[in-house]
Design an enzyme around this catalytic site. Structure first.
Site, short mmCIF file in Angstrom:
data_model
loop_
_atom_site.label_atom_id
_atom_site.label_comp_id
_atom_site.label_asym_id
_atom_site.label_seq_id
_atom_site.Cartn_x
_atom_site.Cartn_y
_atom_site.Cartn_z
N LYS A 75 -25.65 10.60 58.82
CA LYS A 75 -27.17 11.88 58.40
C LYS A 75 -26.53 13.49 59.06
CE LYS A 75 -31.57 13.54 58.33
NZ LYS A 75 -30.68 14.00 57.06
N GLN B 192 -21.75 16.26 64.00
CA GLN B 192 -22.86 15.87 64.22
C GLN B 192 -22.78 14.00 64.91
OE1 GLN B 192 -24.58 17.71 61.19
NE2 GLN B 192 -26.86 16.72 62.15
N LYS C 291 -23.64 15.45 68.33
CA LYS C 291 -25.37 15.98 67.91
C LYS C 291 -26.77 15.02 68.30
CE LYS C 291 -25.46 19.24 65.39
NZ LYS C 291 -25.90 20.59 63.67
N LYS D 42 -21.61 14.34 57.10
CA LYS D 42 -22.09 15.67 56.70
C LYS D 42 -20.59 15.83 54.76
CE LYS D 42 -22.91 20.12 57.43
NZ LYS D 42 -24.46 20.01 59.11
N GLY E 273 -30.11 20.36 54.58
CA GLY E 273 -29.11 21.20 54.07
C GLY E 273 -28.45 22.28 55.11
N ASP E 274 -27.53 22.99 54.81
CA ASP E 274 -26.85 23.46 55.96
C ASP E 274 -26.80 25.00 54.82
OD1 ASP E 274 -24.61 22.95 58.47
OD2 ASP E 274 -23.58 24.63 56.69
N THR F 291 -34.15 24.37 63.36
CA THR F 291 -32.64 24.63 64.16
C THR F 291 -32.85 25.88 65.07
OG1 THR F 291 -31.64 23.71 61.81
CG2 THR F 291 -30.35 24.88 63.86
N ASN G 119 -31.35 31.09 57.26
CA ASN G 119 -32.24 29.63 58.04
C ASN G 119 -32.44 29.82 59.44
OD1 ASN G 119 -32.81 26.85 58.12
ND2 ASN G 119 -34.19 27.89 57.63
N SER H 257 -35.17 16.71 61.14
CA SER H 257 -35.33 15.49 59.85
C SER H 257 -35.23 14.49 60.25
CB SER H 257 -33.46 15.81 59.57
OG SER H 257 -33.50 16.79 58.82
P1 NDP Z 1 -27.73 30.21 55.23
O1 NDP Z 1 -26.59 29.89 53.70
O2 NDP Z 1 -28.89 30.27 55.61
O3 NDP Z 1 -27.07 31.46 56.52
C1 NDP Z 1 -26.06 31.27 57.03
C2 NDP Z 1 -25.70 32.77 57.27
O4 NDP Z 1 -24.64 33.27 57.69
C3 NDP Z 1 -25.30 34.37 56.04
O5 NDP Z 1 -26.61 34.80 56.98
C4 NDP Z 1 -24.54 34.35 55.79
O6 NDP Z 1 -23.94 35.65 55.47
C5 NDP Z 1 -23.96 33.91 57.44
N1 NDP Z 1 -22.59 33.45 56.74
C6 NDP Z 1 -22.33 32.52 56.50
N2 NDP Z 1 -20.92 32.97 55.95
C7 NDP Z 1 -20.17 33.33 56.76
C8 NDP Z 1 -19.02 33.78 57.32
N3 NDP Z 1 -18.03 33.34 56.50
N4 NDP Z 1 -18.86 35.13 57.84
C9 NDP Z 1 -19.43 36.02 57.67
N5 NDP Z 1 -21.12 35.48 57.60
C10 NDP Z 1 -20.70 34.39 57.39
O7 NDP Z 1 -27.33 28.81 56.64
P2 NDP Z 1 -27.44 28.24 57.87
O8 NDP Z 1 -28.73 29.38 58.86
O9 NDP Z 1 -28.14 26.96 57.30
O10 NDP Z 1 -26.61 28.28 58.81
C11 NDP Z 1 -26.03 28.73 59.33
C12 NDP Z 1 -25.54 28.04 60.65
O11 NDP Z 1 -26.00 26.89 61.44
C13 NDP Z 1 -24.65 27.16 60.10
O12 NDP Z 1 -23.04 26.83 60.92
C14 NDP Z 1 -24.59 25.96 59.43
O13 NDP Z 1 -23.74 24.81 60.17
C15 NDP Z 1 -25.19 25.76 61.49
N6 NDP Z 1 -26.79 24.77 61.28
C16 NDP Z 1 -27.55 24.65 60.20
C17 NDP Z 1 -28.66 24.07 60.39
C18 NDP Z 1 -29.68 23.53 59.55
O14 NDP Z 1 -30.53 23.43 59.74
N7 NDP Z 1 -29.51 24.96 58.22
C19 NDP Z 1 -29.34 22.88 61.57
C20 NDP Z 1 -27.84 22.77 62.26
C21 NDP Z 1 -26.61 23.59 62.33
P3 NDP Z 1 -23.82 35.45 53.98
O15 NDP Z 1 -25.07 35.15 52.83
O16 NDP Z 1 -23.59 37.00 53.68
O17 NDP Z 1 -22.74 34.65 53.43
O1 2IT Z 2 -25.78 20.64 61.15
C1 2IT Z 2 -26.99 20.40 61.56
O2 2IT Z 2 -27.20 19.51 62.26
C2 2IT Z 2 -27.67 20.59 60.47
N1 2IT Z 2 -26.88 21.24 59.18
C3 2IT Z 2 -28.76 19.82 59.43
C4 2IT Z 2 -28.24 18.22 59.77
C5 2IT Z 2 -29.98 17.65 59.15
O3 2IT Z 2 -29.45 16.78 58.68
O4 2IT Z 2 -30.86 18.00 59.21
#
Ligand code: NDP
Ligand code: 2IT
Length: 458
Positions: free
Chosen positions: A102, A123, A126, A138, A177-178, A222, A253, A389
């Site tokens: 997952k 993961q 976590k 992943k 997603g991620d 998240t 997100n 999830s």
């Molecule tokens: P999104 O794509 O929705 O948002 C990512 C944000 O981070 C954007 O504002 C983006 O800016 C910025 N960003 C991404 N890469 C870079 C970079 N190299 N340098 C600077 N800014 C950057 O992703 P999420 O919000 O889903 O994910 C954010 C983090 O949270 C990641 O580390 C992800 O692995 C983690 N995560 C996500 C989960 C989820 O459920 N979505 C769960 C647990 C962890 P820009 O648009 O300019 O690229």
């Molecule tokens: O980093 C993470 O935990 C996620 N992107 C969410 C993974 C999931 O299966 O909901």
């Protein structure tokens, strides 16, 4: 208190851990972020391995660091002008001791095997911490969605799943997603999967839309969870979120819903960022406007500042230069280095809760710990997303849908339990309940290690 990078004391490593780390580096050359993630976990395990020599004997560490299976595949697709592109797809199925693989999918030009292996390794711990019976995986691609049309994104997602579908299944491997993969991309992938297998298998993906077997509160989970974790950490020092000022990095997100929940609980978020720069808004980030800019218009953050007189858009320096009480790094790995940590400490930061995966470098984490800043590592602090999830999977299996209130309250309870479990393990093994880094790694590790022992050499 002034803390210098040179003051940082590394955790002592046993011979066994040193040998395993050396082998991991040797077997995966160039995968720095993967090495970093492995080292962060393994460096905390000394006291556990001393009490449980059976883990060493069963070669649990060696097996944990080697994915059960890793897939790399070609993703060809045709753009709107008829030109053909070839991207690379990945799915690393890391560990299934506690449940089916997952974890999310990331689409970003920086994605490579090492990135996906680091995320898959995180993961494991976590997902174990959530207590929801989920293994770890992943995946993703070096595909870059910004600038691509809807039709191009759809064709890419369809091509990606046309290869990946054969490895998926509600009892096998369940993506979500991620970075740059949200409900739009998951919709295209789900549609193509359904067409290929000719079955509406709701449980094959999570993060689906509410109208087509998705769960309430998954989008928010998240970010909300990271704020709940922050609240729990502050409570151990008799503090709450009311009246604090926060900085959140990112504006995707995780960041958006961290800001929303922080505001609900009385903390004003005065800055957030994207990869182009950051905004400072002393009146507090306007979440409705931010959602409009980022979720609806999919625009850059400077458009937020352009529409909001109280906001300034800054392209020099870092969002972590902004003085605040609490920080939620919610963008990407290694975005917060030791110089940022030193600045934040100088500004009197109380706590850091990682919404992103490994956003703080090892030196930054060590500085926060030395300075007595409460530090919640991503494995624990951002586990609310994958936990929800798992709640989506439960609803899908029962062909039911819980109310938003029901799902949100389960998420809150899960975050409380993760916090308590992390502190208990930190107290037991690291003799310091505030050592959340050790507590989260160990709290996840013991659950996975015990299941692996019970299931034999597989
Ligand atoms: P999104 O794509 O929705 O948002 C990512 C944000 O981070 C954007 O504002 C983006 O800016 C910025 N960003 C991404 N890469 C870079 C970079 N190299 N340098 C600077 N800014 C950057 O992703 P999420 O919000 O889903 O994910 C954010 C983090 O949270 C990641 O580390 C992800 O692995 C983690 N995560 C996500 C989960 C989820 O459920 N979505 C769960 C647990 C962890 P820009 O648009 O300019 O690229
Ligand atoms: O980093 C993470 O935990 C996620 N992107 C969410 C993974 C999931 O299966 O909901």
């Amino acid at each position: 208190m002034t803390v210098l990078a040179t003051d940082i004391r590394p955790r002592p490593l046993s011979d066994h851990v040193t040998t395993v780390l050396r082998s991991v580096r040797h077997r995966s050359p160039g995968e720095e972020v993967f090495h970093q993630a492995v080292e962060e976990v393994l460096s905390t395990l000394g006291p556990v391995l001393e009490r449980h020599p059976e883990y060493v004997e069963a070669r649990i560490l060696e097996r944990l660091c080697e994915p059960e299976r890793q897939l790399m595949f070609r993703v060809p697709w045709v753009d709107d002008t008829g030109q053909i592109h070839v991207n690379r797809g990945y799915r690393v199925e890391f560990n299934s001791a506690l449940g089916p693989f997952k974890g999310g999918l990331r689409f970003h030009p920086t994605v490579d095997l090492g990135t996906i292996r680091f995320l898959g390794f995180e993961q494991i711990f976590k997902n174990a911490l959530t207590g929801q019976g989920i293994g770890a995986g992943k995946g993703g691609s070096d595909f870059d969605p910004p600038g691509r049309s809807e039709a191009e994104i759809m064709r890419f997602c369809q091509s990606f799943v046309t290869e990946l579908y054969r490895h998926l299944g509600e009892h096998t491997d369940i993506p979500a997603g991620d970075i740059r993969v949200g409900v739009r991309e998951l919709g295209y992938m789900f549609g193509q999967y359904k067409r290929i297998v000719n079955r509406f298998e709701a449980g094959v993906l999570t993060g689906k839309g509410i109208g087509w077997a998705g769960s309430h509160a998954r989008t928010e989970a998240t970010g909300y969870g990271a704020v709940f974790f922050l609240r729990e950490m502050l409570a151990t020092r008799g503090k709450n979120l009311d009246g604090l000022r926060a900085v959140v990095s990112g504006s995707g997100n995780v960041a958006i819903y961290a800001i929303e929940k922080a505001h609900e609980l009385g903390t004003t978020v005065i800055a957030c960022s994207d990869s182009g720069g950051y905004v400072v808004d002393e009146n507090g980030i306007d979440v409705a406007l931010l959602k409009d800019v980022k979720e609806v218009r999919r625009a850059r953050l400077f458009e937020y500042a352009a529409a909001r007189p109280s906001a300034t858009y800054v392209t020099e320096g870092s969002v972590f230069d902004v003085a605040c009480d609490v920080v939620l790094p919610c963008a990407t790995q290694n975005e917060l280095g030791h110089e940022h940590a030193a600045t934040l400490i100088r500004h009197g930061v109380l706590a850091v809760s990682e919404g992103a995966n490994m956003p703080c470098t090892a030196r930054a984490v060590a500085l926060f710990r030395e300075a007595g800043v409460l530090f919640g590592p991503g494995k624990a602090a951002n586990a609310g997303g994958v936990a929800t999830s798992a709640l989506e999977m439960q609803q899908n299996a029962a062909r039911t849908s819980w109310s938003r209130a029901e799902t949100a309250s389960r998420l809150e309870e899960i975050m409380r339990e993760i916090h308590a479990h992390t502190r208990r393990n930190a107290a037991t093994y690291a003799e310091d309940p505030d050592d959340y880094v050790a507590g989260a790694a160990i709290g996840g590790f013991v659950r996975v290690a015990d299941a692996m022992l019970a299931q034999g050499v597989v």
